[in-house]
Design a protein around this motif. Structure first.
Motif, PDB file in Angstrom:
ATOM      1  N   ALA A  65      32.335  45.322  -5.290  1.00 23.78           N
ATOM      2  CA  ALA A  65      31.112  45.190  -6.081  1.00 23.78           C
ATOM      3  C   ALA A  65      30.875  46.454  -6.899  1.00 23.78           C
ATOM      4  N   MET A 122      16.848  46.583  -7.656  1.00 27.24           N
ATOM      5  CA  MET A 122      17.168  45.316  -6.985  1.00 27.24           C
ATOM      6  C   MET A 122      15.895  44.621  -6.534  1.00 27.24           C
ATOM      7  N   LEU A 128      21.928  47.818 -10.640  1.00 27.34           N
ATOM      8  CA  LEU A 128      22.567  47.459  -9.377  1.00 27.34           C
ATOM      9  C   LEU A 128      23.245  48.668  -8.759  1.00 27.34           C
ATOM     10  N   LEU A 164      15.068  37.672 -16.372  1.00 26.53           N
ATOM     11  CA  LEU A 164      15.055  39.022 -16.949  1.00 26.53           C
ATOM     12  C   LEU A 164      15.131  38.947 -18.473  1.00 26.53           C
ATOM     13  N   ALA A 223      13.045  45.009  -7.848  1.00 26.94           N
ATOM     14  CA  ALA A 223      12.356  44.542  -9.044  1.00 26.94           C
ATOM     15  C   ALA A 223      12.933  43.212  -9.513  1.00 26.94           C
ATOM     16  N   ILE A 224      14.247  43.085  -9.390  1.00 28.16           N
ATOM     17  CA  ILE A 224      14.890  41.834  -9.811  1.00 28.16           C
ATOM     18  C   ILE A 224      14.394  40.688  -8.942  1.00 28.16           C
ATOM     19  N   ARG A 274      30.699  47.100 -11.050  1.00 22.23           N
ATOM     20  CA  ARG A 274      29.619  47.762 -11.763  1.00 22.23           C
ATOM     21  C   ARG A 274      30.157  48.749 -12.785  1.00 22.23           C
ATOM     22  N   ALA A 281      26.646  43.455  -7.758  1.00 22.45           N
ATOM     23  CA  ALA A 281      25.733  43.535  -6.620  1.00 22.45           C
ATOM     24  C   ALA A 281      26.549  43.393  -5.346  1.00 22.45           C
ATOM     25  N   GLN A 323      23.123  44.094  -1.034  1.00 20.50           N
ATOM     26  CA  GLN A 323      22.028  44.013  -2.005  1.00 20.50           C
ATOM     27  C   GLN A 323      21.505  42.588  -2.114  1.00 20.50           C
TER      28      GLN A 323
END
Lengths: 803, 241
Positions: free
Chosen positions: B81, A1, B113, B101, A3-4, B85, A286, A290
């Motif tokens: 959430a 996260m 995530l 990205l 890094a994003i 995922r 997410a 986050q």
């Protein structure tokens, strides 16, 4: 996260740039202030007392107020120490040597210097490089700097507080940094001074300084060598730290306020533009936590980076700032910045903290993004004034109202602060307070013509966008306007009162800017005025955390020179411990004739003073009139700041400058301007932030409006029509901002009628016009420049989907 | 057999007071495991709202949504959430990928995530499956619309979810890219046994599904198994779309 977030930061560097620059400026300001404060707070060092172990002096601290409001103020020079005290200290067990030290301000061939007794030369040490020590009362040793061009054996004319002396130079000592020194025999020096300022002790190893403190009691202070130079009245660094701190604190604090507000707007905007990205992340799984962490880490990083840049900037800038503060007289001569690591920490923390505080609103909005928004092509967030924002805005407005009402007796002094409160409130509520008027304006002008139609529609639907730009414009106009008018009003009041008070035909002042020996006024039978200060200890009379400005005058000399407009009692009773106070002071503290006030003098010496007269014309002179002898006894420098002469002034004296009444008022004007400069140093930083905000939100607004205008062009609008529409929008936005700013200025000065010091409201035409022009220029440039730059981008750029 | 997703009397309105819009009214629907369902209807019929509620992107005002064993309406935002995922994949019409990205990083985003460090080759394998193995290091801006959509499909695969939701996956694509994307989705059902729920306007796309559900004014008005494109188009015309 993380890094994003980092990658996002890299690709979005452009949109973060505005926030980054502003944060860097804040960090620079805070770190510079930190460097200045750290330098000022640093142990003053031994100075002239490098060879002494301890220095004893009379108490120098005055405590004002009680409890939370308590302030401890250190006076530049404490009361004199008697000969007997020196002998008593020398006789104490463990004390090897006790040397009485003193500093008398003198002037040698136009240069300011201080006279010390010769025994004190060994304390530094000042070593003879030529000639011999002084032995007779008319002999003197100069340091190499002062002695420049004079040879041993020649005569030197020295202007002392006791008059001009012609002395014979018997020797030269090497000069020391920061101060210029003369040495006379101890007896001759003491005659000039009236006593010692301090006693320097050399003690045996193992001497108990704490025991000495206990033994001497609260009336005396014992300083270790590391702080000894504070006891040197000739050391410029010992001068008022309080004012320095007040200026730095006020400037830094208000800048941070503006910064949080301005950066918050930017970061909220960036976050709004990322709604789809956030929604996509949420859809991908997410958690809200986050997302919150990502947004916070991003802004914290930007803040930290900006903080680092700011620390570097502070290293470059602190010197310039110190010079500026020295020039306007807030910092002492010779004040230099010695970098300290704590200021770097403060700068980094300030950058990060301001960024985080500013991002709170943005994060709240970011967390409200529903993951489902990622599915919808054009997610245009419905903007409403949130409850938090509304409450903050109302609080700021309420703060302004409180300032105006509660402090109306001091309206000129608090006008800028009130304007800041109002402006932040208005800017926070700008979609309401500025957006609606702009929308109204848009409806009025949008009646016909394609450009006017486009502009009208844009103004009517873009209340948040318009408000975001008009808010900072209002801020600039409000701050600068309130400053200009309050300074002019206060200055005019001083001018008016001084013109009524000063009736002398001539005024004598020192050409060096220091003071004149009291002997001159005595010889002419003229009115010598000693500028000094008095601390009043009663809570109601404490004058905030400052001393009251006071003047030492001989009442029998006032006829035809100064008319104080006495309202009660008689000035002829101002002698001994009888004083006169201004009507302002009398009203503030309910002081009546015959009241006894508990006071500390300028040298921190305690004294009970009796009020024998109340007078009106205090502005520009002081709120207390002391007997001149009493003022001279306790003043930091026993000199007249001015001598008022009736009729012709026949005086032959070096360093004296003779002014006519008109000249004197001109000099007063330039003094007032110096005072105004200090306030502008403080305001300049805030104005810079606000101006940056105009450009920043202008750029953001242009980016937001652009897709619509591109669509309009696709629908057939010509380039000219778009440009005209943008111009009309810019004009309307700027006009609303300026009107808002003017309204704020009027509101913040509403209480001026109650300010006894203010007189009539003065609106300086030239400066006011300049402020308005500044607002207009900033507004138009800030809105049209980014629009023009963005307009160059290709028309074919996707109108709806990309951000 | 238990359905992969079951909606029971789901209602959802937007806005407040007079301006409130009822997007879904008491809709009950089941999506069997291993099935491919297309949802069709005129604009404003509640298609996207249905999808969002079924996928846990939005919360219904009332009713129940079950994905497998889980009752979504009772889950916290955090648990929802986490569900997205692991259990659910998404393919949207546009803005599917984070612009900052690369294709490979976008593909493993759901894993990242979830705090996992994706194994080497995970992204590559998923991208190979959609025929983009050589574009792993490209940024979305360097890919065509069809390629971006295939990256999104690769991402929907990577966490091996049981259900994939697609919202107009072919809406922004040319005919050929659309056909490729649909073939990919079909293979996910046939070869991997996943469940797909797809909202679309396009009768040709709907014809790839096992079943078409028609919505109008927030209600299920019809459904059609083994749909053919012309029959779907005729039904849509009748609904006034």
């Amino acid at each position: 996260m993380l890094a994003i977030g980092l990658r996002t930061l890299r690709t979005r560097a452009g949109s973060f740039l505005g926030a980054f620059i502003m944060l860097a400026i804040v960090a620079t300001v805070v770190a510079s202030a930190g460097q200045l404060m750290a330098s000022a707070l640093r142990d003053p060092g031994p100075g002239r007392f490098a060879r002494a172990d301890l220095v004893v002096r009379a108490q120098s601290e005055v405590t004002l107020g009680r409890g939370e409001a308590q302030e401890i103020i250190s006076v530049p020079r404490s009361a004199r120490v008697s000969d007997a005290t020196v002998t008593k200290l020398a006789d104490l067990p463990g004390v090897e040597r006790a040397v009485g030290d003193l500093s008398v301000p003198v002037s040698v061939s136009g240069r300011d210097a201080h006279v010390h007794g010769w025994p004190a030369a060994a304390l530094t040490p000042y070593r003879l490089t030529e000639g011999r020590a002084p032995r007779m009362a008319d002999e003197v040793v100069l340091d190499a700097g002062v002695a420049h061009g004079v040879h041993v054996g020649e005569a030197v004319r020295v202007v002392t507080p006791a008059g001009v002396r012609t002395l014979r130079m018997t020797g030269i000592v090497a000069r020391q940094p920061l101060q210029s020194a003369l040495f006379m025999t101890d007896r001759a020096a003491r005659e000039l001074s009236g006593g010692y300022d301090a006693v320097a002790l050399t003690v045996a190893p193992g001497f108990d300084a704490q025991a000495l403190r206990t033994r001497l009691g609260p009336g005396m202070e014992v300083l270790p060598r590391s702080e000894a130079s504070a006891a040197d009245a000739g050391n410029p660094r010992a001068l008022a730290q309080e004012e320095l701190f007040a200026v730095i604190g006020a400037g830094g604090g208000m800048t941070i306020f503006v910064a949080i507000f301005v950066v918050a707007g930017t970061i909220t905007f960036i976050t709004d533009r990322r709604r789809r990205e956030i929604a996509l992340l949420r859809a991908m799984g997410a958690t809200p936590g986050q997302v919150r962490r990502m947004l916070l880490v991003e802004t914290a990083l930007v803040g930290l980076l900006a903080g680092a840049v700011g620390c570097g900037g502070a290293l470059l800038l602190a010197g310039t700032l110190a010079d500026a503060l020295t020039n306007v007289g807030v910092a002492p001569e010779g004040f230099t910045v010695r970098p300290h690591w704590i200021a770097h920490v403060v700068g980094l923390v300030a950058g990060t903290l301001v960024a985080l505080l500013a991002s709170l609103v943005a994060v709240r909005r970011g967390l409200k993004v529903r993951p489902g928004e990622a599915l919808v092509a054009a997610a245009v967030p419905q903007r409403r004034l949130g409850p938090v924002r509304a409450v903050l805005g109302l609080l700021a407005l309420g703060g302004g109202v409180t300032l105006v009402i509660a402090l109306s007796h001091d309206a000129t002094a608090y006008a800028v602060l009130a304007a800041l409160c109002f402006a932040l409130g208005v800017a926070t509520l700008s979609p309401l307070l500025l957006g609606h008027p702009a929308a109204l304006l848009g409806r009025l002008i949008g009646a016909d013509g394609a450009s006017r139609f486009l502009a009208g529609a844009g103004l009517a639907t873009g209340r948040f966008r318009v408000g975001a730009v008009a808010g900072p414009i209002a801020l600039v106009v409000a701050l600068a306007g309130a400053q200009v008018i309050s300074i002019a009003t206060a200055g005019e009041a001083v001018r008016e009162v001084s013109a009524a008070r000063v009736q002398a035909d001539h005024v004598l002042v020192a050409s060096s800017g220091g003071g004149l020996p009291p002997e001159i006024a005595d010889r002419l039978g003229a009115t010598g005025m000693v500028a000094t200060e008095v601390f009043l200890l009663d809570r109601e009379l404490s004058n905030g955390s400052s001393a009251w400005p006071a003047a030492g005058l001989d009442p029998e000399t006032l006829d035809g020179t100064l008319d104080l407009d006495v309202r009660a009692g008689s000035l002829t009773d101002v002698r001994g411990d009888g004083i006169a106070v201004s009507t302002r002071l009398a009203e503030a503290g309910d002081v009546e004739l015959g009241a006894t006030l508990s006071a500390r003098m300028a040298d921190a010496g305690p004294r009970r003073l009796r009020v024998v007269a109340i007078y009106e014309r205090a502005l520009g002179m002081g709120d207390i009139v002391l007997p001149r002898a009493l003022a001279l006894e306790h003043a930091t420098a026993p000199l007249d700041s001015a001598v008022f002469v009736r009729g012709h002034a026949d005086v032959e004296f070096p360093t004296v400058e003779r002014l006519t009444r008109a000249d004197y008022f001109r000099a007063l004007d330039s003094e007032l301007e110096d005072g105004a400069q200090v306030q502008w140093v403080v305001a300049a930083l805030m104005l810079l932030m606000a101006a940056m905000a105009v450009f920043n939100s202008g750029a953001m607004a242009a980016a937001e409006r652009r897709p619509e205008l591109v669509l309009a062009r696709l629908a057939g609008a010509t380039r000219g029509q778009i440009t005209r529409a943008q111009t009309i929008e810019a004009l309307a936005t700027t006009a609303v901002g300026i009107v808002g700013g003017v309204a704020i200025v009027m509101a913040s000065l509403a209480g001026i009628g109650n300010d006894a010091q203010a007189g009539t409201l003065v609106v300086p035409l030239g400066q006011t016009a300049f402020v308005l022009a500044l607002g207009a220029t900033l507004g138009l440039l800030g809105t049209l420049l980014p629009a023009a730059l963005l307009g160059r981008a290709r028309l074919t750029a996707n109108a709806g989907l990309r951000e | 057999m238990r359905p992969a997703i079951a909606l029971t009397t789901v209602s959802r309105s937007y806005g407040r007071g007079d301006s409130a819009v009822r997007a879904l009214g008491n809709v009950s629907l089941e999506f069997p495991a291993g099935s491919f369902t297309a949802i069709m209807g005129p604009s404003g019929s509640g298609k996207t709202t249905l999808l969002q509620c079924a996928a846990g992107l939005d919360r219904p005002d009332s009713g129940s949504v079950r994905v497998g064993e889980l009752e979504l309406t009772e889950l916290s935002e955090k648990r929802l959430a986490q569900l997205r995922r692991r259990e659910v994949g998404f393919v949207f019409q546009s803005f599917n990928l984070l612009p900052s990205l690369t294709a490979a990083q976008n593909v493993v985003l759901p894993l990242r995530l979830g705090g996992q460090r994706p194994k080497r080759g995970t992204a590559r394998a998923a991208l190979d499956r959609v025929g983009l193995g050589k574009r792993a290091r490209h940024l979305p801006a360097e890919l065509s619309g069809g390629q971006q959509q295939r990256v999104a499909i690769a991402r929907a695969l990577v966490a091996e979810p049981r259900v994939i939701f697609a919202d107009e996956p072919t809406g922004a694509l040319d005919t050929r890219s659309a056909r490729e994307a649909l073939a990919l989705l079909r293979s996910l059902v046939d070869e991997d046994g996943r469940t797909i729920v797809m909202v679309t306007h396009d009768p040709v796309a709907a014809a790839v599904a096992d079943r078409v559900v028609f919505l109008a004014d927030g209600q299920v008005v019809d459904s059609m198994t083994a749909p053919r494109a012309d029959a779907v188009a005729a039904r849509m015309t009748a609904l006034g779309a």
